[in-house]
Design an enzyme around this catalytic site. Structure first.
Site, PDB file in Angstrom:
ATOM      1  N   HIS A  77      11.962  21.799 -30.126  1.00 17.48           N
ATOM      2  CA  HIS A  77      10.704  22.932 -29.720  1.00 17.48           C
ATOM      3  C   HIS A  77      11.376  23.528 -28.718  1.00 17.48           C
ATOM      4  O   HIS A  77      11.512  24.893 -28.087  1.00 17.48           O
ATOM      5  CB  HIS A  77       9.728  22.273 -30.368  1.00 17.48           C
ATOM      6  CG  HIS A  77       9.251  21.805 -30.628  1.00 17.48           C
ATOM      7  ND1 HIS A  77       8.768  22.334 -32.213  1.00 17.48           N
ATOM      8  CD2 HIS A  77       8.277  21.025 -31.915  1.00 17.48           C
ATOM      9  CE1 HIS A  77       8.848  22.633 -32.947  1.00 17.48           C
ATOM     10  NE2 HIS A  77       7.889  21.060 -32.398  1.00 17.48           N
ATOM     11  N   HIS A 127      12.619  15.476 -32.231  1.00 15.15           N
ATOM     12  CA  HIS A 127      11.279  16.463 -32.650  1.00 15.15           C
ATOM     13  C   HIS A 127      11.323  17.475 -31.762  1.00 15.15           C
ATOM     14  O   HIS A 127      11.572  18.825 -31.781  1.00 15.15           O
ATOM     15  CB  HIS A 127      11.121  16.103 -32.985  1.00 15.15           C
ATOM     16  CG  HIS A 127       9.745  16.823 -33.955  1.00 15.15           C
ATOM     17  ND1 HIS A 127       9.921  17.526 -35.168  1.00 15.15           N
ATOM     18  CD2 HIS A 127       8.537  17.808 -33.820  1.00 15.15           C
ATOM     19  CE1 HIS A 127       8.731  18.003 -35.710  1.00 15.15           C
ATOM     20  NE2 HIS A 127       7.824  18.146 -34.663  1.00 15.15           N
ATOM     21  N   GLU A 128      10.810  17.163 -30.611  1.00 17.36           N
ATOM     22  CA  GLU A 128      10.453  17.864 -29.414  1.00 17.36           C
ATOM     23  C   GLU A 128      11.653  18.961 -28.535  1.00 17.36           C
ATOM     24  O   GLU A 128      10.811  19.735 -28.153  1.00 17.36           O
ATOM     25  CB  GLU A 128       9.429  17.137 -28.869  1.00 17.36           C
ATOM     26  CG  GLU A 128       8.283  16.283 -29.309  1.00 17.36           C
ATOM     27  CD  GLU A 128       6.989  16.978 -29.925  1.00 17.36           C
ATOM     28  OE1 GLU A 128       7.698  18.231 -29.790  1.00 17.36           O
ATOM     29  OE2 GLU A 128       7.020  17.001 -31.151  1.00 17.36           O
TER      30      GLU A 128
END
Length: 228
Positions: A21, A17-18
């Site tokens: 980003h 997920h990170e």
């Protein structure tokens, strides 16, 4: 990126997920001028959730047993439930408290607990027990200090599901352009260029259909194992 990693499934998905980003920021900063280098929350969460969904889809394809697949399916089902269903409930809570204030009504802790408890009954049904402590759940959501932040999680996951389907068909070029876009255009337009029309109900409809398919597969495995 700063995160704690302890080699659990949750850590793997959080890392994915990170990283979503991170690559979004990388491509945007490399491509856009400073004025357009900020990534709106709406599209930022699409990038991170896309990466997370790609990771869990990969793990599902590599599952070596029914138990492993069942665990991964449950993880994905809970992810969709928590990101879409629950966040929509959060958004309705936020909408209701704003409407009450606009009408000149006062909000107390008791009022907020009652609103939250009623929404839990509405969203989870009569068979879901809402105890007194559960009605305080609103007090631990920092997103409520940022007006209507929560709904973006739900819409972003619906958009991410569409993006993942396109990527798995080999259509990656549009997604790379999406990652480069930053705030050079409105989020709706940036997503349209990536092949996702968030002005229609299709992304949400498709995600809910997928959710149902995942639950059906879980039921099929559990029946096969004689657990239901």
């Amino acid at each position: 990126m700063l995160m704690n990693y302890n080699n659990t499934m949750d850590s793997v998905l959080t890392l994915a997920h990170e990283l979503g980003h991170a690559i979004n920021s990388y491509y945007t900063n490399k491509t856009q001028k400073y004025i357009n280098s900020n990534v709106p929350i709406f599209t930022a969460e699409v990038a991170s959730t896309t990466n997370e969904l790609l990771m869990i889809n990969y793990l599902l394809k590599k599952a070596k047993s029914d138990d492993e697949r069942l665990y991964l399916l449950n993880t994905l089902v809970e992810n969709i439930r928590g990101t879409v269903y629950t966040q929509v409930m959060y958004a309705e809570f936020e909408k209701e408290i704003h409407e009450r204030v606009e009408k000149g009504e006062a909000l107390s802790a008791e009022t907020l607990c009652n609103i939250w408890g009623n929404l839990m009954k509405k969203y989870y049904g009569d068979n879901f027990e809402v105890d007194k402590l559960a009605t305080l759940w609103w007090a631990r959501i920092p997103h409520f200090y940022m007006n209507f932040y929560v709904y973006k999680y739900a819409t972003s996951m619906a958009a991410a599901n569409e993006v993942v389907k396109n990527i798995e068909k080999g259509n990656t070029a549009k997604y790379i352009e999406f990652l480069k876009a930053g705030s050079s255009d409105y989020p709706i337009n940036v997503l349209k260029k990536a092949g996702v029309d968030m002005t229609s109900t299709k992304p949400v409809d498709n995600l809910l259909t997928y959710f149902g398919q995942l639950v059906d597969e879980m039921e099929k495995i559990l029946k096969k194992q004689g657990k239901i």
